[in-house]
Design a protein around this motif. Structure first.
Motif, PDB file in Angstrom:
ATOM      1  N   VAL A  21       0.824  -1.204   0.000  1.00 24.12           N
ATOM      2  CA  VAL A  21       0.000   0.000   0.000  1.00 24.12           C
ATOM      3  C   VAL A  21       0.861   1.259   0.000  1.00 24.12           C
ATOM      4  O   VAL A  21       0.516   2.254  -0.644  1.00 24.12           O
ATOM      5  N   GLY A  25      -0.124   3.144  -3.095  1.00 23.56           N
ATOM      6  CA  GLY A  25      -0.767   4.413  -2.777  1.00 23.56           C
ATOM      7  C   GLY A  25       0.167   5.588  -3.012  1.00 23.56           C
ATOM      8  O   GLY A  25      -0.273   6.681  -3.391  1.00 23.56           O
ATOM      9  N   PHE A 100      -3.584  -0.268   6.575  1.00 23.33           N
ATOM     10  CA  PHE A 100      -3.770   0.981   7.322  1.00 23.33           C
ATOM     11  C   PHE A 100      -2.425   1.658   7.570  1.00 23.33           C
ATOM     12  O   PHE A 100      -2.291   2.883   7.401  1.00 23.33           O
ATOM     13  N   ALA A 103      -1.067   3.182   4.284  1.00 17.09           N
ATOM     14  CA  ALA A 103      -1.774   4.408   3.918  1.00 17.09           C
ATOM     15  C   ALA A 103      -1.369   5.571   4.812  1.00 17.09           C
ATOM     16  O   ALA A 103      -1.248   6.717   4.351  1.00 17.09           O
ATOM     17  N   THR A 104      -1.158   5.284   6.083  1.00  9.17           N
ATOM     18  CA  THR A 104      -0.720   6.328   7.010  1.00  9.17           C
ATOM     19  C   THR A 104       0.643   6.874   6.601  1.00  9.17           C
ATOM     20  O   THR A 104       0.883   8.096   6.636  1.00  9.17           O
ATOM     21  N   TRP A 107       0.248   9.257   3.707  1.00  5.63           N
ATOM     22  CA  TRP A 107      -0.230  10.562   4.183  1.00  5.63           C
ATOM     23  C   TRP A 107       0.925  11.394   4.738  1.00  5.63           C
ATOM     24  O   TRP A 107       1.082  12.579   4.407  1.00  5.63           O
ATOM     25  N   PHE A 127      -6.233   7.093  -1.344  1.00  4.29           N
ATOM     26  CA  PHE A 127      -6.438   6.077  -0.312  1.00  4.29           C
ATOM     27  C   PHE A 127      -7.316   4.921  -0.784  1.00  4.29           C
ATOM     28  O   PHE A 127      -7.080   3.770  -0.405  1.00  4.29           O
ATOM     29  N   SER A 128      -8.329   5.211  -1.551  1.00  2.00           N
ATOM     30  CA  SER A 128      -9.285   4.172  -1.905  1.00  2.00           C
ATOM     31  C   SER A 128      -9.752   4.358  -3.342  1.00  2.00           C
ATOM     32  O   SER A 128      -9.501   5.384  -3.967  1.00  2.00           O
ATOM     33  N   ARG A 194      -6.645  -3.504   0.720  1.00  3.37           N
ATOM     34  CA  ARG A 194      -6.026  -2.382   0.020  1.00  3.37           C
ATOM     35  C   ARG A 194      -6.982  -1.189  -0.072  1.00  3.37           C
ATOM     36  O   ARG A 194      -6.557  -0.036  -0.102  1.00  3.37           O
ATOM     37  N   PRO A 198      -6.969   1.696   3.872  1.00  2.00           N
ATOM     38  CA  PRO A 198      -6.672   3.103   3.608  1.00  2.00           C
ATOM     39  C   PRO A 198      -7.893   4.021   3.720  1.00  2.00           C
ATOM     40  O   PRO A 198      -7.754   5.181   4.109  1.00  2.00           O
ATOM     41  N   ALA A 201      -8.096   4.919   7.184  1.00  2.00           N
ATOM     42  CA  ALA A 201      -7.047   5.895   7.490  1.00  2.00           C
ATOM     43  C   ALA A 201      -7.470   7.290   7.031  1.00  2.00           C
ATOM     44  O   ALA A 201      -7.252   8.284   7.739  1.00  2.00           O
ATOM     45  N   HIS A 202      -8.068   7.374   5.848  1.00  2.00           N
ATOM     46  CA  HIS A 202      -8.572   8.664   5.347  1.00  2.00           C
ATOM     47  C   HIS A 202      -9.626   9.226   6.295  1.00  2.00           C
ATOM     48  O   HIS A 202      -9.663  10.436   6.559  1.00  2.00           O
TER      49      HIS A 202
END
Length: 272
Positions: A21, A25, A100, A103-104, A107, A127-128, A194, A198, A201-202
């Motif tokens: 990710v 991502g 998660f 994705a963090t 960010w 994220f998605s 996946r 995320p 996380a968003h």
């Protein structure tokens, strides 16, 4: 089955999915966010990078776990009888945690670019996934078909002999092929972790100027891949091993019911 403890396998799935990710991502962020040096470099780069991301995720985890990195793969393999059921929930939990975390990290890596980017949908798209045209029936079918090809392809690759260390590269090529050919309609999540990891996380993190997390669509890239992956594994068993067991018919019926439900949602949306 790999000869490591469940704890090590759990860690392997967390790390591998986080890497997947982070790199996958990360390329979407690079292509989409304002003032990134990769801005507007396009779909081909995204599809290639996601394939490379999966390859690297498998490499960094394959000596610790089975490197599924995808709940749809884990469930499909269990239904096909090639993966123990008592490992399914730990694997899936690890994959969601890893997604998660990945994705963090995306960010944090692109931290100043979120404020510089005005479009909320663009930020969520890092994220998605989101469909090019919101049509639940075709969106579910597309996610299921892409994941069907993924799992059926993985099981087919397993029947071939490759030089040591080559298999993750071939898996990456499979991901690239799916992304370039089938990914343009929904963004090809083909992996519940996946997308949902995320997306959470968003929702949680204070991303500058973010909008909603589009929960009304969030079920599609979860249910579609789960059903497609299950059908991919069970269809491989049916074709290659002539095993048309109970699970094959149950999942097929469930898939049809989900498509009918999706059609009802589409009709309801047209009436609004």
């Amino acid at each position: 089955m790999i000869d490591t403890s469940l704890g090590i396998q759990f860690l392997g799935e967390v790390i591998g999915t986080a890497v997947l990710v982070l790199l996958g991502g990360g390329v979407v962020a690079g292509v989409s966010l304002k003032f990134s040096k990769a801005e507007n470099t396009g779909w081909v780069l995204v599809a290639l990078a996601w394939g490379f991301a999966v390859t690297m995720g498998v490499y960094v985890s394959g000596y610790m776990s089975m490197a599924h990195l995808n709940p749809a793969v884990t469930l499909g393999m269990a239904l096909a009888g090639t993966f123990p059921w008592n490992y399914v929930l730990p694997y899936i939990l690890a994959q969601f945690i890893g997604a998660f975390i990945g994705a963090t990290l995306v960010w944090l890596h692109y931290y100043p670019h979120w404020k510089a980017t005005e479009d909320k949908a663009t930020k969520l798209g890092v994220f998605s996934t989101a469909p090019a045209i919101r049509h639940y029936t075709s969106n579910v079918f597309g996610e299921a078909l892409g994941t069907f090809m993924l799992v059926f392809g993985l099981m087919s690759l397993g029947a071939n002999k490759f030089s040591d260390g080559l298999n993750p590269i071939v898996v990456g090529i499979l991901i690239i092929a799916i992304g370039m050919s089938l990914g343009g309609t929904t963004g090809y999540a083909i992996n519940p972790a996946r997308d949902l990891g995320p997306r959470i996380a968003h929702f949680i993190w204070p991303i500058a100027g973010k909008g909603g997390s589009d929960w009304s669509y969030s079920w599609v890239p979860v249910i579609g891949p789960f059903l497609g992956g299950a059908l991919g594994a069970l269809s491989y068993n049916a074709i290659i091993n002539k095993d048309f067991g109970m699970w094959f018919w149950l999942v097929l019926v469930l898939f049809v019911l989900v498509l009918i439900f999706s059609m009802m949602l589409d009709k309801k949306k047209q009436l609004v």
